[in-house]
Write a protein that holds these residues in place. Structure first.
Motif, PDB file in Angstrom:
ATOM      1  N   ASP A 133       6.993  -1.751 -13.400  1.00  0.00           N
ATOM      2  CA  ASP A 133       6.296  -1.362 -14.623  1.00  0.00           C
ATOM      3  C   ASP A 133       5.126  -2.320 -14.898  1.00  0.00           C
ATOM      4  OD1 ASP A 133       5.446  -0.711 -17.137  1.00  0.00           O
ATOM      5  OD2 ASP A 133       7.434  -0.792 -18.082  1.00  0.00           O
ATOM      6  N   PRO A 134       3.905  -1.810 -14.898  1.00  0.00           N
ATOM      7  CA  PRO A 134       2.749  -2.699 -15.093  1.00  0.00           C
ATOM      8  C   PRO A 134       2.778  -3.411 -16.452  1.00  0.00           C
ATOM      9  CG  PRO A 134       2.041  -0.506 -14.414  1.00  0.00           C
ATOM     10  CD  PRO A 134       3.499  -0.408 -14.728  1.00  0.00           C
ATOM     11  N   ALA A 135       3.435  -2.811 -17.426  1.00  0.00           N
ATOM     12  CA  ALA A 135       3.448  -3.403 -18.766  1.00  0.00           C
ATOM     13  C   ALA A 135       4.382  -4.601 -18.843  1.00  0.00           C
ATOM     14  CB  ALA A 135       3.849  -2.355 -19.797  1.00  0.00           C
ATOM     15  N   THR A 136       5.408  -4.612 -17.978  1.00  0.00           N
ATOM     16  CA  THR A 136       6.415  -5.685 -18.072  1.00  0.00           C
ATOM     17  C   THR A 136       6.659  -6.411 -16.753  1.00  0.00           C
ATOM     18  OG1 THR A 136       8.173  -4.114 -17.498  1.00  0.00           O
ATOM     19  CG2 THR A 136       7.671  -4.381 -19.861  1.00  0.00           C
ATOM     20  N   ASN A 137       6.180  -5.820 -15.655  1.00  0.00           N
ATOM     21  CA  ASN A 137       6.494  -6.294 -14.296  1.00  0.00           C
ATOM     22  C   ASN A 137       7.989  -6.185 -13.964  1.00  0.00           C
ATOM     23  OD1 ASN A 137       3.837  -6.748 -13.819  1.00  0.00           O
ATOM     24  ND2 ASN A 137       3.979  -8.971 -13.585  1.00  0.00           N
ATOM     25  N   GLU A 138       8.718  -5.409 -14.750  1.00  0.00           N
ATOM     26  CA  GLU A 138      10.138  -5.179 -14.462  1.00  0.00           C
ATOM     27  C   GLU A 138      10.273  -3.951 -13.560  1.00  0.00           C
ATOM     28  OE1 GLU A 138      12.699  -7.073 -15.470  1.00  0.00           O
ATOM     29  OE2 GLU A 138      11.251  -8.426 -16.448  1.00  0.00           O
ATOM     30  N   PRO A 139      11.319  -3.912 -12.704  1.00  0.00           N
ATOM     31  CA  PRO A 139      11.496  -2.731 -11.842  1.00  0.00           C
ATOM     32  C   PRO A 139      11.748  -1.475 -12.675  1.00  0.00           C
ATOM     33  CG  PRO A 139      13.025  -4.506 -11.258  1.00  0.00           C
ATOM     34  CD  PRO A 139      12.376  -4.912 -12.533  1.00  0.00           C
TER      35      PRO A 139
ATOM     36  N   PRO B 280       4.385  -2.218  -4.350  1.00  0.00           N
ATOM     37  CA  PRO B 280       5.029  -1.283  -5.283  1.00  0.00           C
ATOM     38  C   PRO B 280       4.000  -0.600  -6.166  1.00  0.00           C
ATOM     39  CG  PRO B 280       5.240  -3.528  -6.089  1.00  0.00           C
ATOM     40  CD  PRO B 280       4.572  -3.618  -4.741  1.00  0.00           C
ATOM     41  N   GLY B 281       4.251   0.650  -6.469  1.00  0.00           N
ATOM     42  CA  GLY B 281       3.395   1.380  -7.401  1.00  0.00           C
ATOM     43  C   GLY B 281       3.894   1.187  -8.826  1.00  0.00           C
ATOM     44  N   PRO B 282       3.173   1.741  -9.786  1.00  0.00           N
ATOM     45  CA  PRO B 282       3.536   1.550 -11.192  1.00  0.00           C
ATOM     46  C   PRO B 282       4.791   2.307 -11.616  1.00  0.00           C
ATOM     47  CG  PRO B 282       1.517   2.828 -10.986  1.00  0.00           C
ATOM     48  CD  PRO B 282       1.892   2.433  -9.610  1.00  0.00           C
TER      49      PRO B 282
ATOM     50  N   TYR C 129       0.039 -13.455 -17.471  1.00  0.00           N
ATOM     51  CA  TYR C 129       0.966 -12.719 -16.613  1.00  0.00           C
ATOM     52  C   TYR C 129       0.386 -12.616 -15.211  1.00  0.00           C
ATOM     53  CZ  TYR C 129      -1.884  -8.425 -16.845  1.00  0.00           C
ATOM     54  OH  TYR C 129      -2.898  -7.492 -16.722  1.00  0.00           O
ATOM     55  N   GLN C 130       1.272 -12.265 -14.273  1.00  0.00           N
ATOM     56  CA  GLN C 130       0.856 -12.152 -12.880  1.00  0.00           C
ATOM     57  C   GLN C 130       0.587 -10.675 -12.572  1.00  0.00           C
ATOM     58  OE1 GLN C 130       0.366 -14.483 -10.292  1.00  0.00           O
ATOM     59  NE2 GLN C 130      -0.327 -12.633  -9.239  1.00  0.00           N
ATOM     60  N   ALA C 131      -0.655 -10.349 -12.245  1.00  0.00           N
ATOM     61  CA  ALA C 131      -0.948  -8.967 -11.844  1.00  0.00           C
ATOM     62  C   ALA C 131      -0.410  -8.733 -10.436  1.00  0.00           C
ATOM     63  CB  ALA C 131      -2.447  -8.704 -11.900  1.00  0.00           C
ATOM     64  N   GLY C 132      -0.209  -7.483 -10.106  1.00  0.00           N
ATOM     65  CA  GLY C 132       0.318  -7.151  -8.783  1.00  0.00           C
ATOM     66  C   GLY C 132      -0.174  -5.794  -8.334  1.00  0.00           C
ATOM     67  N   PRO C 133       0.301  -5.338  -7.180  1.00  0.00           N
ATOM     68  CA  PRO C 133      -0.142  -4.030  -6.666  1.00  0.00           C
ATOM     69  C   PRO C 133       0.050  -2.903  -7.668  1.00  0.00           C
ATOM     70  CG  PRO C 133       1.119  -5.202  -5.000  1.00  0.00           C
ATOM     71  CD  PRO C 133       1.220  -6.023  -6.251  1.00  0.00           C
ATOM     72  N   GLN C 134       1.061  -3.033  -8.525  1.00  0.00           N
ATOM     73  CA  GLN C 134       1.308  -1.979  -9.516  1.00  0.00           C
ATOM     74  C   GLN C 134       0.150  -1.815 -10.495  1.00  0.00           C
ATOM     75  OE1 GLN C 134       3.011  -4.792  -9.145  1.00  0.00           O
ATOM     76  NE2 GLN C 134       3.250  -5.853 -11.100  1.00  0.00           N
TER      77      GLN C 134
END
Lengths: 411, 265
Positions: free
Chosen positions: A399-405, A393-395, A238-243
């Motif tokens: 959503d850090p678990a899914t990367n969905e908004p 974006p924050g968590p 998966y792609q990690a992000g700021p969240q």
């Protein structure tokens, strides 16, 4: 962008002898004055209520043991109070020291109750803890990581699997897991993990897609640790992000730079955390008893935190207040100056979580309230604009678990 | 000092489920040496003195020295079971004589409570395993490794203290000390250095037993010796004067003489 507030909640007395240092495993609790403590606990709670009022998204609470630098011996007590006296802010525990609990079922139920009473506002972060915590609770340091991982797996199962069930692990054993209280937040409250410079921890965190919050670490080291997170995430597919990325640093804001420097200095005075820059490390064999960390981890940490070519260490050595301000380890100034420095950090690290460490050390209540007001009026709104501009974006946005908004920030 | 240069062998064996560091020397009836919680740094002068009369066998217990450390070993009772396994796989004829130091004394006592046929005679030296009647067992884990060795000796000018401990360690030596501490902490963490059930089992011991204690033992108080003496039938006691927790290193000749007198008697 998620912006949190944190103070270590140190013991404050005017005449703390220098040689007592952080006090950890050194000073008898005969020095604990309950009348003074009552004032301090209530002061810190008042400041937290005000931090919510001025617009912080989260109130971070931690715990340490036999440690005057942190009056919270039991973070869940304060989290329980906050669940009732606040209304919308997230209650961020960073966190419960999982390995030192001999009965993680009790912990699972406490956290579920706090989450329910707060109507889903709890972030029950988890930590391994330093050796001091194991010493204080007489928990085998050499099983710290095993107990951390098993207790974590147990918490998640307890929160997500209808009981009763049985648990026969290596360190924990239950014949009837069926706590009446289960969490409000589904599938379970979001877990965050703080870190300083443990590669094993950041990798573990990335494998679980848990937000990882670096605590008062030097910027470059923080970015390196985030890089490990990104790489591990990629391995996990998966792609990690700021969240997924959090960073905590000291902030003090005043109307003028001179005043900010004068008052901000008190952050580095009084009863300090042994983990902070500028503080003499406490007794090594207590902070890191045999087996607490693997040899590999100790060697890696030594490498990560080794002094650079100029002799400056990166994970916090005996840096002066001025040095820390100069290297943006502490953000101290007018609102405009602070926003400028914070923009630099946001751009450099790209975190979706920022936690202000404030009102700490020897700082008095009035100064903390003054700085909170300025933060709320000027700094926080500017940071939210910068976060939008930089795409951070924050968590509670992604959503850090899914990367969905995530639909709504508020519960 | 006795010359120990060519009289022993050191080898690594796959035995009793582990990769074992084993030092052996001498000839005659076997004498098993169970080291203490700080490990054993070498073939010691005391080993050599005993090896003039016995075939002395000094395993580095699992986790100590260069011996491997399987996860299943979690307590001194587990370790006792392992020693029993080792004795059989090593082909040591039983019953055999045993000398156990501190934690090693505790192991020997555990074994003697459960198997009357394992040991012919047993020497417990500054033995751990019991909650002292007076005082407390010194806490290794609230103190540094250096402090532990300093505390273990009464005389800080004694030859073996200076040779092994009262000096700057090389990185390898420091690493070995840490390895041994990691092993010790797993076996000894809680209840610290003692068993809550061993006191009630001690009367089961039928093995002739000698208790050796340094008068100035700063690790395991001499009041523990009294419990062993009162609970183990016909136990003899030898107190070594002006001596700390490691008589085998601090007073090797007197120690060996005392042990040999008991074993030969």
């Amino acid at each position: 962008m998620f912006i949190g507030h944190f103070t270590e909640e140190p013991w404050q007395v005017p005449d703390w002898p220098d040689e007592w240092g952080t006090g950890i495993h050194k000073v008898s609790n005969a020095e604990y004055d309950p009348y003074r403590a009552a004032n301090l606990y209530n002061r810190y709670l008042d400041e937290k209520i005000y931090a919510e009022e001025v617009g912080f998204d989260g109130l971070m609470v931690n715990e340490h043991h036999s440690a005057p630098f942190c009056m919270n011996g039991v973070a869940n007590v304060q989290a329980s109070i906050l669940a009732r006296i606040t209304t919308k802010v997230k209650i961020l525990l960073l966190g419960n020291i999982l390995p030192i609990h001999d009965d993680p079922l009790w912990l699972a139920e406490q956290l579920a109750m706090i989450d329910v009473i707060s109507r889903g506002r709890l972030i029950p972060g988890i930590v391994r803890g330093s050796g001091g915590e194991s010493i204080s609770h007489n928990i085998p340091p050499h099983y710290n990581r095993e107990r951390f991982e098993e207790a974590h797996d147990f918490l998640i199962k307890t929160w997500t699997t209808p009981g009763p069930f049985r648990w026969e692990g290596k360190h924990f054993h239950y014949r009837y897991v069926n706590p009446w209280a289960v969490p409000y937040h589904k599938p379970h409250p979001p877990i965050w993990v703080p870190g300083t410079s443990s590669r094993e921890t950041v990798e573990w965190c990335a494998r679980h897609r848990y937000p990882y919050v670096m605590l008062s670490t030097q910027l470059e080291l923080t970015r390196e640790m985030f890089k490990i997170y990104y790489e591990t995430a990629e391995e996990e597919g998966y792609q990690a992000g700021p969240q997924h990325m959090g960073y905590m640093f000291f902030v003090h804001v005043e109307e003028t730079k001179a005043k900010a420097m004068e008052v901000g200095r008190t952050l580095t005075q009084g009863v300090r955390s042994p983990f902070d820059p500028g503080v003499q490390r406490p007794i090594p064999w207590i902070m890191s008893p045999p087996g607490l960390n693997s040899r590999k981890a100790v060697a890696l940490r030594r490498q990560m935190t080794a002094p650079d070519a100029t002799g400056k260490t990166r994970a916090g050595a005996l840096a002066s207040f001025e040095d820390q301000v100069a290297t943006k380890g502490m953000i101290v100034g007018t609102p405009e100056q602070c926003v400028e420095d914070i923009r630099y950090i946001m751009d450099y690290l790209r975190p979706g979580i920022i936690i202000f460490r404030t009102g700490d050390g020897a700082m008095d209540h009035e100064s903390q309230m003054r700085t909170l007001k300025l933060m709320g009026e000027e700094v926080l709104p500017a940071m939210r604009d910068i976060a939008k501009e930089l795409g951070l974006p924050g968590p509670y946005e992604v959503d850090p678990a899914t990367n969905e908004p995530v639909e709504a920030l508020a519960s | 000092m006795t010359d120990t240069s060519a009289t022993f062998t050191e080898e690594t064996l796959d035995i009793a489920g582990i990769s074992l560091q084993l030092r052996r020397g001498g000839s005659g009836d076997p004498l098993l040496v169970l080291h203490g919680e700080l490990g054993v740094p070498d073939w010691l002068e005391a080993h050599e003195l005993l090896a003039q009369h016995y075939s002395v066998c000094v395993p580095s217990l699992p986790g100590f020295g260069t011996s491997s450390f399987p996860d299943w070993l979690m307590s001194v009772r587990d370790l006792s079971a392992w020693v029993n396994w080792f004795v059989r796989e090593c082909g040591l004829p039983t019953p055999l004589n045993v000398v156990g130091f501190s934690m090693g004394g505790w192991i020997a006592a555990e074994l003697a409570t459960t198997n009357h046929a394992l040991f012919s005679k047993m020497v417990l030296v500054g033995a751990a395993g019991l909650k002292p009647r007076e005082g407390e067992i010194w806490d290794y884990f609230l103190n540094s490794a250096k402090d532990a060795f300093q505390r273990s000796f009464h005389d800080h000018e004694s030859a073996q203290y200076l040779k092994y401990y009262g000096k700057d360690w090389t990185p390898d030596e420091a690493e070995q000390v840490e390895t041994n501490r990691e092993a010790a902490i797993r076996y000894l963490w809680r209840p610290y250095m003692h068993s809550v059930t061993l006191p009630d089992l001690l009367p089961a011991i039928a093995t002739p037993t000698l208790l050796v204690w340094g008068r100035q033992d700063g690790i395991v108080p001499i009041s523990s010796c009294e419990i062993y003496e009162d609970s183990v039938a016909n136990a003899q006691v030898a107190v070594i004067e002006d001596c700390g927790h490691m008589p085998e290193m601090e007073k090797p000749e007197e120690f060996a003489k005392t042990v040999l007198k008991f074993l030969k008697g």
